[in-house]
Design an enzyme around this catalytic site. Structure first.
Site, PDB file in Angstrom:
ATOM      1  N   LYS A  50       0.836  -1.209   0.000  1.00  0.00           N
ATOM      2  CA  LYS A  50       0.000   0.000   0.000  1.00  0.00           C
ATOM      3  C   LYS A  50       0.872   1.262   0.000  1.00  0.00           C
ATOM      4  CE  LYS A  50      -3.802   2.527   0.429  1.00  0.00           C
ATOM      5  NZ  LYS A  50      -3.276   3.886   0.223  1.00  0.00           N
ATOM      6  N   HIS A  53       2.046   1.659  -3.472  1.00  0.00           N
ATOM      7  CA  HIS A  53       0.872   2.138  -4.234  1.00  0.00           C
ATOM      8  C   HIS A  53       0.797   3.663  -4.134  1.00  0.00           C
ATOM      9  CE1 HIS A  53      -3.266   3.677  -4.161  1.00  0.00           C
ATOM     10  NE2 HIS A  53      -3.601   2.710  -4.995  1.00  0.00           N
ATOM     11  N   GLU A  57       1.158   6.596  -6.846  1.00  0.00           N
ATOM     12  CA  GLU A  57       0.082   7.611  -6.912  1.00  0.00           C
ATOM     13  C   GLU A  57       0.681   9.026  -6.974  1.00  0.00           C
ATOM     14  OE1 GLU A  57      -3.002   7.015  -3.880  1.00  0.00           O
ATOM     15  OE2 GLU A  57      -2.680   9.085  -3.243  1.00  0.00           O
ATOM     16  N   HIS A 320      38.578   5.032  -1.677  1.00  0.00           N
ATOM     17  CA  HIS A 320      37.417   4.156  -1.520  1.00  0.00           C
ATOM     18  C   HIS A 320      37.468   2.940  -2.450  1.00  0.00           C
ATOM     19  CE1 HIS A 320      35.624   6.840   1.322  1.00  0.00           C
ATOM     20  NE2 HIS A 320      35.592   7.842   0.461  1.00  0.00           N
TER      21      HIS A 320
HETATM   22  C1  3PG Z   1      -4.818   8.652   0.031  1.00  0.00           C
HETATM   23  O1  3PG Z   1      -5.811   9.291   0.421  1.00  0.00           O
HETATM   24  O2  3PG Z   1      -4.821   7.621  -0.605  1.00  0.00           O
HETATM   25  C2  3PG Z   1      -3.487   9.119   0.413  1.00  0.00           C
HETATM   26  O3  3PG Z   1      -3.327   8.790   1.753  1.00  0.00           O
HETATM   27  C3  3PG Z   1      -3.247  10.558   0.174  1.00  0.00           C
HETATM   28  O4  3PG Z   1      -1.976  10.799   0.595  1.00  0.00           O
HETATM   29  P1  3PG Z   1      -1.383  12.280   0.712  1.00  0.00           P
HETATM   30  O5  3PG Z   1      -2.220  13.009   1.735  1.00  0.00           O
HETATM   31  O6  3PG Z   1       0.006  12.041   1.218  1.00  0.00           O
HETATM   32  O7  3PG Z   1      -1.442  12.889  -0.639  1.00  0.00           O
END
Ligand code: 3PG
Length: 338
Positions: A50, A53, A57, A320
């Site tokens: 998730k 994901h 997003e 290194h």
């Molecule tokens: C969602 O609603 O799926 C996310 O948690 C949004 O996440 P953000 O607040 O970090 O953009």
């Protein structure tokens, strides 16, 4: 999700999942009769999936925002015209939840300033709860490149101080020349650039999951991840059918872009991504998500990278050591000797 069923990403002991499987399957979204839920793996596998994901997003949202900027400030398009483009894109290979809501957003008028598109009344400062940042910090920890997701977090941070940007606008210069060319053609190329960058973002997220699965012993199946993301979640997209098929054929694909079908589709559109990034640079419009996706593509397909120079520099100033192309082992040179 509440009305049509969510995508659910559970992990933990397989026996525990079996006890709740029928409940979760009944609650989950369904695509072609298949529930968007499965036992993803042991321990924290579900939460990790998730988190990635949400990283994807962030990447997709930043990329869409850049196409909006290029059409709004670059081509001078208004909200109505923008809605039509996103509606059109959403009908085809770019079909996705995020494009669907983007088109709706551009159609909404303000209730306070009647007639004004609501989008034009919203402050350009994007906040975050932090899941994208977690994904990026995990990617850094595991040394998995996720450049599109990295810059998506960075641009939310950069958007955070509108007053400072407003003050800088009159002081720091950019190109003066407006867009010249065929707007319709440019929009066509922009759709292709978005397509490639979307795929690059999924590829980065999947690579992070692949690496995490090995490091944390999750036992993830990337085909199953793509399958349960096809419905009921924010990154659901038509593209996930191809992504699922890629991992169905080759569960251990080292990079999604190396799937023959996906690679062919990306190759067909890479010229458009280049030309869109060039236009963004020419217009002085920031498009780091598109540029990072292109750089990821170009770096991943480079048999040689200039990292040999970085190795030499590290060896020069810090002893290194470096590796050689013609012999195994590690080497050190006394660089300042001559
Ligand atoms: C969602 O609603 O799926 C996310 O948690 C949004 O996440 P953000 O607040 O970090 O953009």
């Amino acid at each position: 999700g509440a009305r049509h069923g969510p995508s659910l990403m559970p992990g933990g002991p397989a026996a525990a999942y079996e006890r709740v499987r029928l409940i979760l399957e009944a609650a989950a979204a369904r695509i072609n009769g298949e529930p968007c839920v499965t036992h993803l793996g042991t321990g924290s596998a579900g939460h990790y999936v998730k988190m990635v994901h949400n990283g994807i997003e962030y990447g997709l949202m930043q990329l869409i925002a850049e196409t909006y900027d290029l059409m709004k400030r670059g081509l001078g398009m208004n909200a109505e015209a923008l809605a039509a483009v996103y509606e059109n894109w959403n009908q085809g290979e770019l079909g996705s939840y995020l494009l669907e809501i983007t088109a709706h957003i551009f159609r909404r008028t303000d209730e306070v300033k009647a007639g004004m598109p609501l989008i034009d009344m919203i402050l350009d400062r994007a906040r975050q709860k932090g899941t994208g940042k977690w994904a990026v910090s995990e990617a850094m920890e595991l040394q998995v490149p996720t450049p599109t997701i990295d810059v998506a977090v960075m641009m939310r941070n950069l958007s955070g101080n509108p007053a400072a940007r407003k003050a800088a606008e009159g002081m720091l210069l950019g190109p003066a020349a407006p867009f010249e060319g065929d707007a319709g053609r440019f929009i066509g190329g922009l759709g292709n650039a978005l397509f490639n960058s979307f795929l690059g973002t999924y590829a980065q997220g999947m690579a992070l999951l692949q690496s995490a699965s090995a490091v944390y012993g999750y036992g993830l199946h990337l085909e199953a991840v793509a399958r349960i993301w096809r419905g009921g979640c924010i990154i659901r997209a038509a593209l996930l059918e191809d992504i699922r098929a890629a991992y169905q054929t080759s569960p251990d694909l080292p990079n999604l872009m190396l799937d023959p079908h996906i690679g062919r589709e990306i190759n067909l559109r890479q010229g458009d991504l280049r030309s869109v990034v060039r236009t963004a640079v020419d217009l002085g419009l920031p498009a780091p998500g598109l540029a990072a996706s292109l750089a990821y593509f170009d770096a991943c397909r480079s048999a040689w990278l200039p990292a040999n120079l970085i190795s030499a520099q590290r060896d020069y100033f810090g002893a290194h050591t470096y590796e050689r192309i013609d012999a195994p082992g590690i080497f050190h040179t006394e660089w300042s000797k001559d």
